[in-house]
Design a protein around this motif. Sequence first.
Motif, short mmCIF file in Angstrom:
data_model
loop_
_atom_site.label_atom_id
_atom_site.label_comp_id
_atom_site.label_asym_id
_atom_site.label_seq_id
_atom_site.Cartn_x
_atom_site.Cartn_y
_atom_site.Cartn_z
N SER A 121 9.74 87.27 18.95
CA SER A 121 11.13 87.36 17.91
C SER A 121 11.93 85.55 18.28
CB SER A 121 12.42 88.73 17.45
OG SER A 121 13.11 88.44 19.27
N THR A 122 11.64 85.71 19.57
CA THR A 122 11.51 84.34 20.17
C THR A 122 11.12 82.77 19.36
OG1 THR A 122 10.29 84.55 22.10
CG2 THR A 122 13.06 85.15 22.41
N LEU B 239 22.09 80.62 20.54
CA LEU B 239 23.22 81.80 21.15
C LEU B 239 21.45 82.62 21.62
CD1 LEU B 239 25.60 82.82 22.49
CD2 LEU B 239 26.21 83.93 20.47
N LYS B 240 21.20 83.53 19.60
CA LYS B 240 20.43 84.75 19.69
C LYS B 240 19.07 84.09 20.38
CE LYS B 240 21.64 86.26 15.27
NZ LYS B 240 21.55 85.69 13.77
N TYR B 241 18.59 83.11 20.46
CA TYR B 241 17.13 82.63 21.16
C TYR B 241 17.26 83.33 22.28
CZ TYR B 241 13.72 79.78 23.82
OH TYR B 241 12.46 79.79 24.13
N ASN B 242 18.88 82.94 23.06
CA ASN B 242 18.91 83.07 24.75
C ASN B 242 19.03 84.49 24.69
OD1 ASN B 242 18.69 79.92 25.62
ND2 ASN B 242 20.57 80.12 25.05
N ARG B 243 19.76 85.45 23.80
CA ARG B 243 19.89 86.43 24.43
C ARG B 243 19.20 87.38 24.41
NH1 ARG B 243 24.65 87.58 20.66
NH2 ARG B 243 26.48 86.56 22.36
N GLN C 87 16.83 86.20 27.54
CA GLN C 87 17.50 86.96 28.64
C GLN C 87 16.69 88.59 28.74
OE1 GLN C 87 19.34 86.31 30.83
NE2 GLN C 87 18.81 87.12 31.62
N GLY C 88 16.98 88.93 27.05
CA GLY C 88 16.73 90.34 27.59
C GLY C 88 14.80 90.87 27.63
N ALA C 89 14.44 90.32 26.92
CA ALA C 89 12.85 89.61 28.02
C ALA C 89 12.51 90.21 29.14
CB ALA C 89 11.94 88.84 26.88
N ILE D 131 11.35 92.91 33.95
CA ILE D 131 11.48 93.20 35.98
C ILE D 131 12.14 94.65 35.96
CG2 ILE D 131 13.64 93.08 37.25
CD1 ILE D 131 14.19 90.36 36.57
N THR D 132 12.43 95.29 34.74
CA THR D 132 12.68 96.69 34.35
C THR D 132 11.34 97.21 34.51
OG1 THR D 132 14.34 96.13 32.97
CG2 THR D 132 13.85 98.73 33.33
N GLU D 133 10.34 97.18 33.83
CA GLU D 133 9.00 96.98 33.40
C GLU D 133 7.92 97.33 35.31
OE1 GLU D 133 7.23 95.48 30.55
OE2 GLU D 133 8.11 96.92 29.01
#
Lengths: 131, 283
Positions: B5-6, B260-264, B267-269, B274-276
Amino acid sequence: MTTFHLQIVTPDGGFYDGDAEKLIVRALGGDVCILPRHAPYVTALGTGQATVVIDGQRRTAACAGGMLAVTKDDVRLVATTFEWAEDIDKNRAQRAKEEAERRIQSAKDGAELEMAKAKLSRALARIKAAG
Amino acid sequence: MAASSTKDIKIRIKSVQSTMQITKAMELVASSKLRRAKERAEATRPYFTTLHQTLSDIAYSNTEFFSPFVQKREVKKVCCVIIAGDRGLAGGYNSNLFKAVAGAMEGKTLCALPIGKKAVEYCVHRGIEMVNDRYTSVEDLTLRDCFSIARLLCDQFRQGAFDELHVGYTNFVSMLSQQPAVLKLLPIHYDRKEAKNRAESLLEYEPSSQAVYDAIVPEYVGGLLWGAVAESLASELGARRTAMDAASKNAGEMIDDLSLKYNRARQGAITQEITEIVAGAEA
C-alpha cells in the motif's frame, strides 16, 4: 490657423486623436483633401499615401481600406491599415512588392489576380510613403 | 500488505505530481499569452466603437437609398460565425459558448462558419452545414483572414444564401469572468436614439451612397469579427488560466492528502515490524 479634431483608428489600436490642420487621403475616386469646416462627408478609402498636417508639420503615412467620415464636430479616419512613414520597413515592403509581382504572373483565376493586385498596391503605397 | 500500500500511494503521488507539473505549465503559458491577448482586445475597442458610431450616423442621416444590408428580409436561413477555442482544458469555455449559440439559434435553419478546432468539431458532430471549415486555429487567425471571411459572407448574404448573419463569441469581462454572447451583424440594425443629435445635417457621399455602403459594410463586418476574435481569444486564455489554477490547487491538496496517508502507512509498517521483533524476542 484653424484646426479640426481628427481621430485615426485601426484594428491594431488608436493612432492619433487630436487637432490637425489638413488631411489628405486616397479615397475610392482619388485623393481627397479635408480642411477645417468641411461639409459633412463620407467616403470609402482606397490604398495610397496619406498626409496629415499637425502644427505646421507634415507627416506622411501609408493607408489602406476603411472609411473617412467628416461630421460637424470631427473627422474620423477608420482605416484597415495605417502606418506612419517612419514606422515602415522599406525592405519588407520591397520584398512584398516583388512577391506580389510574382503572384500576378502566376495567378490562375480572377480572385487570385485581384488579391495579388491589392497586395501590390499596398506595397507600392508603403514604398512611396516611406520615401 | 503494508509494503504494497505504501508503494501504491507513492505511485499515485508521482502521477499526481506530474499532472500538476503540466497544469502549472499550462497556467503559466496561458497567463503570459493572456496579457498580450488582453492588450490586443483593448486596442481593438476604439476602432470598433468608432466604426459602429460612424455607421450609425450614416444610417441615421440616410434617406435616399435602400441597401440590401439594412433591409430586413423574411428569415429562412441563418448563418452564424462560431468562434471557439483550439483545444479544451479551459473549464466551461467551449461548452458555454455552444450552449449560448444553440439557445439563440433554436428552431432556425442554421449554417455555420466555425473558427477554431473545437467549433469545427462541434459542427461536424451536430451535423451543422458549414460554409467552410478552413479556419481551424483562432490563434493564427489574421486580420486579413477576418476581412476575407467578411467579404465572403457579405457576398453570400447579398446573393440570398442566408437572411441573417450572427456571430457567437465570448466577451472578456474580466480575468475571472467571461460571458458568451450572440450578436446579430446583418442586416444592420440601428438604434435610432443612439445616432440622434449627432448627424442632423445631410451627408455627402462620394462617389455614391450605394458604392460607399457596399465598400464599408464588409469592412464593418470584418472589423467586428476581428474584435470578436480578439475578445474570444482573451476569454479562452482567461478561462484556461482559471481552470488550470484550480486544477493545480486540487492536485496540491491531493498530494498533501496522499503524503499524509503514505506517512501513516509507513509509520504503521514500522510499528508492526517492531512489535513482531519484540514478540519474537520474548518467545
